[in-house]
Design a protein around this motif. Structure first.
Motif, PDB file in Angstrom:
ATOM      1  N   LEU A  50       0.811  -1.216   0.000  1.00  0.00           N
ATOM      2  CA  LEU A  50       0.000   0.000   0.000  1.00  0.00           C
ATOM      3  C   LEU A  50       0.847   1.270   0.000  1.00  0.00           C
ATOM      4  CD1 LEU A  50      -2.793  -1.089   2.504  1.00  0.00           C
ATOM      5  CD2 LEU A  50      -2.878  -1.072   0.005  1.00  0.00           C
ATOM      6  N   GLY A  51       2.167   1.125  -0.150  1.00  0.00           N
ATOM      7  CA  GLY A  51       3.017   2.295  -0.293  1.00  0.00           C
ATOM      8  C   GLY A  51       3.775   2.729   0.934  1.00  0.00           C
ATOM      9  N   PHE A  52       3.717   1.966   2.020  1.00  0.00           N
ATOM     10  CA  PHE A  52       4.478   2.299   3.219  1.00  0.00           C
ATOM     11  C   PHE A  52       5.920   1.806   3.061  1.00  0.00           C
ATOM     12  CE2 PHE A  52       0.157   2.508   4.725  1.00  0.00           C
ATOM     13  CZ  PHE A  52       0.170   3.444   5.748  1.00  0.00           C
ATOM     14  N   TYR A  53       6.834   2.510   3.676  1.00  0.00           N
ATOM     15  CA  TYR A  53       8.235   2.103   3.668  1.00  0.00           C
ATOM     16  C   TYR A  53       8.811   2.272   5.079  1.00  0.00           C
ATOM     17  CZ  TYR A  53       9.087   7.162   3.565  1.00  0.00           C
ATOM     18  OH  TYR A  53       9.084   8.500   3.865  1.00  0.00           O
ATOM     19  N   GLN A  54       9.857   1.536   5.367  1.00  0.00           N
ATOM     20  CA  GLN A  54      10.465   1.620   6.697  1.00  0.00           C
ATOM     21  C   GLN A  54      11.206   2.942   6.847  1.00  0.00           C
ATOM     22  OE1 GLN A  54      12.726  -1.798   7.981  1.00  0.00           O
ATOM     23  NE2 GLN A  54      13.865  -0.617   9.500  1.00  0.00           N
ATOM     24  N   HIS A  55      10.823   3.666   7.880  1.00  0.00           N
ATOM     25  CA  HIS A  55      11.428   4.970   8.136  1.00  0.00           C
ATOM     26  C   HIS A  55      12.455   4.889   9.265  1.00  0.00           C
ATOM     27  CE1 HIS A  55      11.665   9.332   8.121  1.00  0.00           C
ATOM     28  NE2 HIS A  55      11.395   9.368   9.411  1.00  0.00           N
ATOM     29  N   ARG A  56      12.146   4.102  10.280  1.00  0.00           N
ATOM     30  CA  ARG A  56      13.096   3.874  11.370  1.00  0.00           C
ATOM     31  C   ARG A  56      12.630   2.647  12.149  1.00  0.00           C
ATOM     32  NH1 ARG A  56      10.359   8.656  13.079  1.00  0.00           N
ATOM     33  NH2 ARG A  56       8.970   8.299  14.856  1.00  0.00           N
ATOM     34  N   SER A  57      13.462   2.217  13.093  1.00  0.00           N
ATOM     35  CA  SER A  57      13.093   1.079  13.933  1.00  0.00           C
ATOM     36  C   SER A  57      13.327   1.430  15.394  1.00  0.00           C
ATOM     37  CB  SER A  57      13.898  -0.164  13.554  1.00  0.00           C
ATOM     38  OG  SER A  57      15.280   0.048  13.800  1.00  0.00           O
ATOM     39  N   ARG A  58      12.685   0.680  16.257  1.00  0.00           N
ATOM     40  CA  ARG A  58      12.802   0.923  17.700  1.00  0.00           C
ATOM     41  C   ARG A  58      12.924  -0.416  18.405  1.00  0.00           C
ATOM     42  NH1 ARG A  58       7.949   4.003  20.759  1.00  0.00           N
ATOM     43  NH2 ARG A  58       6.998   1.935  20.786  1.00  0.00           N
ATOM     44  N   ARG A  59      13.864  -0.509  19.317  1.00  0.00           N
ATOM     45  CA  ARG A  59      14.028  -1.706  20.124  1.00  0.00           C
ATOM     46  C   ARG A  59      13.766  -1.377  21.593  1.00  0.00           C
ATOM     47  NH1 ARG A  59      16.742  -5.865  17.385  1.00  0.00           N
ATOM     48  NH2 ARG A  59      17.635  -5.219  15.369  1.00  0.00           N
ATOM     49  N   SER A  60      13.135  -2.293  22.281  1.00  0.00           N
ATOM     50  CA  SER A  60      12.791  -2.050  23.675  1.00  0.00           C
ATOM     51  C   SER A  60      12.790  -3.364  24.444  1.00  0.00           C
ATOM     52  CB  SER A  60      11.421  -1.383  23.787  1.00  0.00           C
ATOM     53  OG  SER A  60      10.963  -1.368  25.117  1.00  0.00           O
ATOM     54  N   LEU A  61      13.612  -3.445  25.464  1.00  0.00           N
ATOM     55  CA  LEU A  61      13.603  -4.623  26.325  1.00  0.00           C
ATOM     56  C   LEU A  61      12.311  -4.709  27.126  1.00  0.00           C
ATOM     57  CD1 LEU A  61      17.269  -4.626  27.690  1.00  0.00           C
ATOM     58  CD2 LEU A  61      16.247  -6.246  26.069  1.00  0.00           C
ATOM     59  N   LEU A  62      11.739  -3.556  27.460  1.00  0.00           N
ATOM     60  CA  LEU A  62      10.503  -3.569  28.238  1.00  0.00           C
ATOM     61  C   LEU A  62       9.331  -4.107  27.432  1.00  0.00           C
ATOM     62  CD1 LEU A  62      10.826  -0.211  30.220  1.00  0.00           C
ATOM     63  CD2 LEU A  62      10.808  -2.520  31.174  1.00  0.00           C
ATOM     64  N   THR A  63       9.208  -3.691  26.167  1.00  0.00           N
ATOM     65  CA  THR A  63       8.111  -4.244  25.367  1.00  0.00           C
ATOM     66  C   THR A  63       8.345  -5.726  25.082  1.00  0.00           C
ATOM     67  OG1 THR A  63       9.095  -3.608  23.231  1.00  0.00           O
ATOM     68  CG2 THR A  63       7.604  -2.015  24.289  1.00  0.00           C
ATOM     69  N   TRP A  64       9.597  -6.133  24.974  1.00  0.00           N
ATOM     70  CA  TRP A  64       9.882  -7.571  24.835  1.00  0.00           C
ATOM     71  C   TRP A  64       9.425  -8.322  26.076  1.00  0.00           C
ATOM     72  CZ3 TRP A  64      12.913 -10.845  27.778  1.00  0.00           C
ATOM     73  CH2 TRP A  64      13.071 -12.135  27.264  1.00  0.00           C
ATOM     74  N   PHE A  65       9.690  -7.744  27.255  1.00  0.00           N
ATOM     75  CA  PHE A  65       9.332  -8.404  28.508  1.00  0.00           C
ATOM     76  C   PHE A  65       7.819  -8.527  28.661  1.00  0.00           C
ATOM     77  CE2 PHE A  65       8.193  -8.151  33.024  1.00  0.00           C
ATOM     78  CZ  PHE A  65       8.866  -9.247  33.519  1.00  0.00           C
ATOM     79  N   PHE A  66       7.087  -7.433  28.364  1.00  0.00           N
ATOM     80  CA  PHE A  66       5.645  -7.439  28.593  1.00  0.00           C
ATOM     81  C   PHE A  66       4.843  -8.013  27.434  1.00  0.00           C
ATOM     82  CE2 PHE A  66       6.827  -4.112  31.706  1.00  0.00           C
ATOM     83  CZ  PHE A  66       6.173  -4.623  32.814  1.00  0.00           C
ATOM     84  N   PHE A  67       5.315  -7.798  26.198  1.00  0.00           N
ATOM     85  CA  PHE A  67       4.532  -8.195  25.033  1.00  0.00           C
ATOM     86  C   PHE A  67       5.157  -9.329  24.231  1.00  0.00           C
ATOM     87  CE2 PHE A  67       3.712  -3.486  25.370  1.00  0.00           C
ATOM     88  CZ  PHE A  67       2.467  -3.618  25.958  1.00  0.00           C
ATOM     89  N   GLY A  68       6.393  -9.699  24.567  1.00  0.00           N
ATOM     90  CA  GLY A  68       7.070 -10.729  23.793  1.00  0.00           C
ATOM     91  C   GLY A  68       7.559 -10.238  22.444  1.00  0.00           C
ATOM     92  N   GLN A  69       7.566  -8.919  22.241  1.00  0.00           N
ATOM     93  CA  GLN A  69       8.019  -8.317  20.989  1.00  0.00           C
ATOM     94  C   GLN A  69       8.833  -7.077  21.330  1.00  0.00           C
ATOM     95  OE1 GLN A  69       4.996  -8.367  17.695  1.00  0.00           O
ATOM     96  NE2 GLN A  69       3.590  -8.765  19.385  1.00  0.00           N
ATOM     97  N   GLY A  70      10.073  -7.062  20.910  1.00  0.00           N
ATOM     98  CA  GLY A  70      10.941  -5.964  21.296  1.00  0.00           C
ATOM     99  C   GLY A  70      11.506  -5.158  20.146  1.00  0.00           C
ATOM    100  N   HIS A  71      11.199  -5.561  18.913  1.00  0.00           N
ATOM    101  CA  HIS A  71      11.728  -4.848  17.739  1.00  0.00           C
ATOM    102  C   HIS A  71      10.553  -4.360  16.903  1.00  0.00           C
ATOM    103  CE1 HIS A  71      14.633  -4.863  14.032  1.00  0.00           C
ATOM    104  NE2 HIS A  71      14.244  -3.647  14.392  1.00  0.00           N
ATOM    105  N   TRP A  72      10.406  -3.043  16.825  1.00  0.00           N
ATOM    106  CA  TRP A  72       9.275  -2.429  16.140  1.00  0.00           C
ATOM    107  C   TRP A  72       9.775  -1.580  14.980  1.00  0.00           C
ATOM    108  CZ3 TRP A  72       4.564  -3.813  18.206  1.00  0.00           C
ATOM    109  CH2 TRP A  72       4.615  -4.370  19.490  1.00  0.00           C
ATOM    110  N   LEU A  73       9.043  -1.620  13.882  1.00  0.00           N
ATOM    111  CA  LEU A  73       9.379  -0.818  12.716  1.00  0.00           C
ATOM    112  C   LEU A  73       8.358   0.297  12.563  1.00  0.00           C
ATOM    113  CD1 LEU A  73      10.125  -3.700  10.179  1.00  0.00           C
ATOM    114  CD2 LEU A  73      11.717  -2.572  11.759  1.00  0.00           C
ATOM    115  N   TYR A  74       8.859   1.509  12.407  1.00  0.00           N
ATOM    116  CA  TYR A  74       7.974   2.637  12.108  1.00  0.00           C
ATOM    117  C   TYR A  74       7.923   2.779  10.594  1.00  0.00           C
ATOM    118  CZ  TYR A  74       6.170   7.384  11.703  1.00  0.00           C
ATOM    119  OH  TYR A  74       5.426   8.484  11.363  1.00  0.00           O
TER     120      TYR A  74
END
Length: 207
Positions: free
Chosen positions: A177-201
């Motif tokens: 649909l035309g989206f592209y990766q602009h940046r990424s974010r890593r978080s140990l806290l979101t990994w701990f609570f959600f099981g996912q620690g690497h997010w793409l904006y």
């Protein structure tokens, strides 16, 4: 699944709250479990419902649903800088009534890990969810197209959203649909609570 005829995308209304939260609980089980505890997702949904009802029309701003044969089968939300309002005090009060003191502290902290500072020229998309039976039928694309239309009406220059790096199906859809990766974010806290620690904006330029 082939595209469906007769799907209508419209602004969400207060009577839709229960159906929307049912969609969210199924599609974002990891977030509900992380925020409220796996044993209290129903209470968490009740707290969110009570909060939205307390806020009224403000809570529904930018929220859209896809309706098919009288059933809500998909939903998404677009937020803009103008929509931001400080409702933190009312949220805390309602959460405390539904969840108690300690669960309120936990849930508000965990949900804050997913916060995003919305830019003045940005339409920020959240909570793209479609019932499992209706996935791959074009409903998500319809919802995203409606969100894009809303952003253009509000004079925004781009759309933005976060997606888990592991969610390959969603990433493929957004890229088509035309989206592209602009940046990424890593978080140990979101990994701990959600099981996912690497997010793409991801971003889509509108102008």
């Amino acid at each position: 699944m082939p595209a469906l005829d007769g799907v209508a995308v419209r602004p969400a209304r207060m009577p839709d709250v229960s159906a929307i939260l049912g969609l969210h609980r199924e599609a974002f089980a990891d977030k509900f479990g992380g925020a409220f505890g796996v044993d209290a997702t129903e209470r968490g949904a009740a707290a969110l419902a009570a909060t939205w009802e307390h806020q009224g029309a403000v809570a529904m701003r930018g929220m859209f649903v896809a309706e098919y044969q009288g059933q809500i089968v998909g939903t998404t939300t677009i937020r803009t800088w103008e929509m931001i309002s400080d409702q933190s005090a009312s949220v805390e009060v309602v959460f405390h009534e539904e969840l108690g003191f300690w669960r309120t502290i936990r849930s508000l902290f965990v949900l804050s890990l997913l916060d995003h500072q919305i830019g003045r020229r940005e339409g920020f998309i959240t909570d793209v969810a479609v019932l499992p039976t209706y996935r791959r039928s074009g409903i998500a694309q319809m919802l995203l197209a409606r969100a894009e239309q809303e952003a253009l009406l509000r004079g925004k220059h781009h759309l933005g959203l976060y997606v888990s790096q592991r969610n390959e199906a969603a990433r493929a859809l957004y890229q088509r649909l035309g989206f592209y990766q602009h940046r990424s974010r890593r978080s140990l806290l979101t990994w701990f609570f959600f099981g996912q620690g690497h997010w793409l904006y991801l971003r889509k330029n509108l102008v």
